[in-house]
Design a protein around this motif. Structure first.
Motif, short mmCIF file in Angstrom:
data_model
loop_
_atom_site.label_atom_id
_atom_site.label_comp_id
_atom_site.label_asym_id
_atom_site.label_seq_id
_atom_site.Cartn_x
_atom_site.Cartn_y
_atom_site.Cartn_z
N ASP A 165 0.82 -1.20 0.00
CA ASP A 165 0.00 0.00 0.00
C ASP A 165 0.86 1.26 0.00
N THR A 166 2.00 1.19 0.67
CA THR A 166 2.92 2.32 0.77
C THR A 166 4.34 1.80 0.57
N VAL A 167 5.08 2.45 -0.32
CA VAL A 167 6.48 2.10 -0.55
C VAL A 167 7.28 3.39 -0.40
N THR A 168 8.28 3.35 0.48
CA THR A 168 9.17 4.49 0.66
C THR A 168 10.58 4.04 0.31
N GLU A 169 11.23 4.80 -0.57
CA GLU A 169 12.60 4.50 -0.93
C GLU A 169 13.52 5.51 -0.27
N MET A 170 14.40 5.02 0.58
CA MET A 170 15.38 5.87 1.24
C MET A 170 16.54 6.06 0.26
N ALA A 171 16.78 7.28 -0.12
CA ALA A 171 17.83 7.57 -1.10
C ALA A 171 19.11 8.01 -0.38
N LEU A 172 20.22 7.43 -0.79
CA LEU A 172 21.51 7.81 -0.23
C LEU A 172 21.99 9.08 -0.93
N ILE A 173 22.16 10.13 -0.19
CA ILE A 173 22.70 11.38 -0.71
C ILE A 173 24.16 11.51 -0.29
#
Length: 189
Positions: A165-173
């Motif tokens: 239902d919810t997908v969060t992608e943690m992006a490496l900066i």
């Protein structure tokens, strides 16, 4: 930095669906996937909801910061593995631990006694082929309607993201490790 005016008027969207258990996926190369899942666990526990946390790569005797605080709060957290693969002395044993742990997690999800079940670091045993994806997807589809499940780890399979239902992608900066700063207790444990 660009200065913005704070919003004073916005369209209010009123959801038309019913409340139900959600599948949430926290993935990506950035830091914060497990931390976000633990935050949800704290939020649910704070509302008096039953929570269970399974960690697929941590050993049962792990005493990281999250274990200490969840134990103090009375939130069950269980390590199912024998550490990360590069620390394992027997990868078939690691795979069997993941399968045995999945059986426990599946029973918890389908049992319906918990409001929230966290499957921390489950993407590793899925990616390594230690757990087949189809039974995990089937369990998520068949779970009781009120049960929320959070799954964490890098490189979530597309099929899992499609079901979620919810997908969060943690992006490496940027990451301190690349600058030579080692992991620190209380930040990365």
């Amino acid at each position: 930095m660009q200065i913005e005016q704070p919003p004073v008027d916005r369209e209010r969207i009123i959801p038309s669906g019913e409340r139900r258990g959600l599948v949430l996926v926290h993935t990506g190369d950035g830091k914060g996937k497990s931390t976000a899942a633990f935050g949800l666990a704290l939020r649910a526990h704070g509302r008096g909801k039953a929570v269970k946390i399974y960690q697929f790569m941590k050993v049962p005797s792990a005493r990281f910061g999250e274990h200490r605080v969840f134990e103090q709060l009375g939130v069950p957290i269980e390590g199912l593995g024998d550490g990360f693969s590069w620390k394992s002395k027997d990868l078939e044993h690691s795979a069997q631990l993941a399968r045995d742990g999945w059986a426990r997690a599946r029973d918890t999800i389908l049992g319906g006694e918990h409001f929230l079940v966290v499957l921390d670091e489950i993407m590793y045993p899925l990616r390594y082929g230690w757990l087949p994806l189809d039974p995990v997807l089937a369990t998520l589809r068949e779970r009781p309607a009120h049960v929320h499940v959070v799954l964490t780890g890098r490189n979530a399979p597309q099929e899992l993201m499609d079901l979620a239902d919810t997908v969060t992608e943690m992006a490496l900066i940027k990451h301190h490790f690349k600058a030579g700063v080692p992991a620190q207790r209380g930040i990365e444990d």
